[in-house]
Structure formats: structure tokens, C-alpha cells
Design an enzyme around this catalytic site. Structure first.
Site, PDB file in Angstrom:
ATOM      1  N   SER B  65       0.253  -3.531  -4.548  1.00 50.98           N
ATOM      2  CA  SER B  65      -0.223  -4.659  -5.526  1.00 50.98           C
ATOM      3  C   SER B  65      -1.614  -4.499  -5.591  1.00 50.98           C
ATOM      4  O   SER B  65      -2.198  -4.927  -6.796  1.00 50.98           O
ATOM      5  CB  SER B  65       0.219  -5.982  -4.944  1.00 50.98           C
ATOM      6  N   LYS B 113      -6.097  -9.594  -2.344  1.00 53.07           N
ATOM      7  CA  LYS B 113      -6.152  -9.833  -3.793  1.00 53.07           C
ATOM      8  C   LYS B 113      -7.500  -9.713  -4.137  1.00 53.07           C
ATOM      9  O   LYS B 113      -8.614  -9.722  -3.551  1.00 53.07           O
ATOM     10  CB  LYS B 113      -5.433 -10.802  -4.279  1.00 53.07           C
TER      11      LYS B 113
END
Lengths: 183, 197
Positions: B65, B113
Site C-alpha cells: 500500500s 500510511k
């Protein structure tokens, strides 16, 4: 010449013993502080600690300025259940803590309005979240206001009251029994 | 003969006594070692645990991701990053920081993230049910660099700052990917409106 030498020697020896003594003591003090600070951190993070609660949102179970004992083992083993009183980080201010009762776990159906309303609206608690409500429903800012909070914000579970001594012992069940719906 | 018997028994007693003192000395050595070990253990373990919880630790990144910043090689070689807890002890993050946080959907998992927006900013979302979202107070908006392959705020909305775990500052392994992770916003994710202006 000899008195100068003597005074120099006396000054040097004084400095040496003073410094060694003071420096040694300082290092020892710092060492003990770090060691006990680390033990305190481990104890509070993984076992539990004493907490003082403030605010009226959990009356009558917990009054303002009560001192309670919180344990952090349930959080690590994911053993928080419906009806537990938990301490959690506030979702809108991560530096402050809130103290509420768990009404619903993930997947539960929650009544989101007061039971006197005709049209009952309900919602489901999403995965990884819990629904918190204070026992003093009229005076509590909780999940009815800001929604369900993630499980990761829970810090510990309160299960024992220490002060005031008139109320010493395990905490009572919720006075608002009808809020639990076991669907 | 009695005298020699007495002499023998005396010698035996003496020999026995020497054995006992020898044994006591070795037992004393064991006890001292055990005491030193316990003292060291009760000092070293809390200090190490506190260091790993509050100052810094190391973690392996899994998943795609955050490509191409982290794990560009996919499952063949996972990056190992240095996670700095000390920098986020007051929950201060900047836009563009790569942070690790507890997943709001699964509290047993930590996700890594990039911070796209802070409280008060308005974000143009990619795949969220609302087109524009204003980040509430005490929350941040995080996204993975690899859009479309990332389970981030576009799926679960803004996350509370209380879930913040650490700030990833450096890649430590593999050695050819040693670098300091920069806090830059991807150019296509510039904000619609930010409160700090």
C-alpha cells in the site's frame, strides 16, 4: 613555595574527592530515577494503576474526584465486555482521557435515541469499534454525540473503587439496564 | 590402636568439615550469581521495554500500500523501518509524514500510511462515500502512496490522533535502500483548503 604547593595539593585533593563523591552520587541518582521510571511505565502500561476520575458523567457509579483502580490486562488480551467501565483516550483530544461504560461491541445493535421517542432509530457498531455511554445519561458527552470509537483508543478497565472509603469495593452494574440490546 | 582410631576419626571429621566449607563456598557463589542475575534482570527488562515503547523500535513493512516509497520489490524483500515514538509523544505530526497507527478496523494490527491532512483541512477524497471531507478536531487523514491498493482513510474515514503509534523516519534494511524518509505530500494530493493558511 612550600605553602603554595601545600595549598595546591589541598585544593586538588578537595576537588577530587568532592567531584568524585558528588558526580558519583548524581550518576547513581539518575540511574535509580531511570530504573524506577521504567518500572513504573511497565507497571502502568501492562498491569494497572490508580486513577482519579473527574466529571459528573458516570454518576451515581463514580462521583467527581473518586479514586479508582484500573487494570490494563483486559485491553491487551481483548477481554473488554459489555457493561465494563473503561478509560479511553478522547477521540477529539488525544491528550485527555474519558471514563465511560461499554454499551456495545462490534456488530451490536444500538438504540441511538432516548427510549421515550416513538420512532426508535438504531445503528450497528462497526468492526473494531465500541459504543460508550456514561451512566448519567442527561449529563454525558459520549458515543451518542461523537459516534462509536475505535477499540485501539481504550487504555484500561476500571473495576475497583478505592476512595471515598464509604464506597470502597467493586463497581456496580449500569443503572440504565434497558440500553443493552443483545441482538 | 585406640589412639590411631581416634586420630583417624579426627582426620575424617576434619576432612568432612573441609568438604562442608568447600560446598558452602560454592553454594555462596551460586547464590551471589543468582542475586546479581535477578538485579540485572529487573533493571534491564523494564528499561528495554520502556525504550521500545517510548523511544524507538524497528518493524518490518508488509504489503504494497505504500509503493513505491516502501516495499517496491513487493513480497520478495520487505523493508525494515525505524519507528520513532519520541517524535509523536505530543501527537505532533506534519503533512507528508509516514506514520504507523493502530488500525481502526482491527486493533491487533498496525498500519503504516502517509499523513495527507490535519484537523480542519478539507480533503478531496478518492473512493470515499463523500467527495469532500472536512477532517474533524483531533483527527488526521492518512493514505497509502499506492492508491487503489491501500486500506486507508478513503475506506474508514479520518482517524483519531489517539491511535497514532510512531513516526517512520528511516529505512534500515536492505542496505541498498538505506535512506531517510522524506515528509513530502504527493503532488497530486495537494489540499483543497488548509486551515493553517
Amino acid at each position: 613555595m612550600s605553602t603554595l604547593q601545600l595549598t595546591c595539593q589541598w585544593w586538588q585533593s578537595l576537588h577530587r574527592t568532592m567531584l568524585r563523591g558528588v558526580l558519583g552520587k548524581t550518576f547513581r541518582l539518575v540511574g535509580y530515577t531511570i530504573q524506577y521510571g521504567c518500572i513504573a511505565h511497565c507497571a502502568f502500561e501492562y498491569v494497572g494503576g490508580v486513577v482519579m476520575c473527574s466529571g459528573p458523567s458516570m454518576e451515581p457509579t463514580i462521583q467527581n474526584s473518586d479514586v479508582v483502580f484500573a487494570e490494563n490486562l483486559s485491553r491487551h488480551f481483548y477481554g473488554i465486555q459489555r457493561g465494563d467501565i473503561v478509560i479511553a483516550k478522547s477521540p477529539s483530544d488525544p491528550k485527555s482521557n474519558i471514563c465511560k461504560r461499554v454499551i456495545g461491541l462490534e456488530g451490536d445493535k444500538i438504540l441511538t435515541n432516548s427510549p421515550s421517542d416513538f420512532f426508535k432509530s438504531h445503528s450497528y457498531v462497526p468492526t473494531g469499534h465500541v459504543w460508550l455511554e456514561g451512566d448519567n445519561l442527561q449529563n454525558s458527552t459520549d458515543s451518542r454525540y461523537y459516534g462509536p470509537i475505535p477499540y485501539g483508543l481504550i487504555r484500561g478497565r476500571i473495576f475497583f473503587k478505592i476512595w471515598p472509603l464509604s464506597d470502597f469495593g467493586f463497581l456496580r452494574d449500569s443503572p440504565n439496564g434497558h440500553r443493552f440490546s443483545d441482538d | 590402636m585406640v589412639a590411631s582410631a581416634l586420630y583417624l576419626t579426627n582426620g575424617a571429621h576434619q576432612y568432612g568439615y573441609e568438604c562442608l566449607t568447600g560446598m558452602a563456598q560454592s553454594k555462596g557463589w551460586v547464590r551471589r550469581y543468582f542475586k546479581a542475575f535477578c538485579k540485572g534482570f529487573f533493571v534491564a527488562v523494564p528499561v528495554a521495554v520502556t525504550f521500545l515503547d517510548r523511544v524507538a523500535c524497528v518493524a518490518r513493512v508488509e504489503g504494497a500500500s505504500m509503493q513505491p516509497s516502501l516495499n517496491p520489490g513487493g513480497s520478495q524483500s520487505s523493508d525494515v523501518v525505524l519507528l520513532n515514538h519520541w517524535k509523536v509523544r505530543n501527537f505532533e505530526v506534519q503533512r507528508g509524514d509516514i506514520v504507523s497507527l493502530v488500525s481502526p478496523k482491527n486493533p491487533e494490527q498496525k498500519i503504516i500510511k502517509r499523513v495527507i491532512a490535519l484537523e480542519g483541512d478539507i480533503v478531496k477524497t478518492m473512493g470515499h462515500k463523500n467527495r469532500y471531507v472536512k477532517v474533524p478536531r483531533g483527527h488526521i487523514w492518512v493514505e497509502g502512496d499506492h492508491h487503489g491498493h491501500s486500506f486507508d482513510s478513503n475506506s474508514f474515514g479520518p482517524v483519531s490522533l489517539g491511535l497514532l503509534h510512531a513516526h517512520a523516519t528511516h529505512i534500515l534494511w536492505p542496505p541498498e535502500r538505506w535512506q531517510k524518509l522524506e515528509s513530502v505530500l504527493p503532488p497530486e494530493r495537494l489540499l483543497v483548503q488548509s486551515e493553517a493558511e
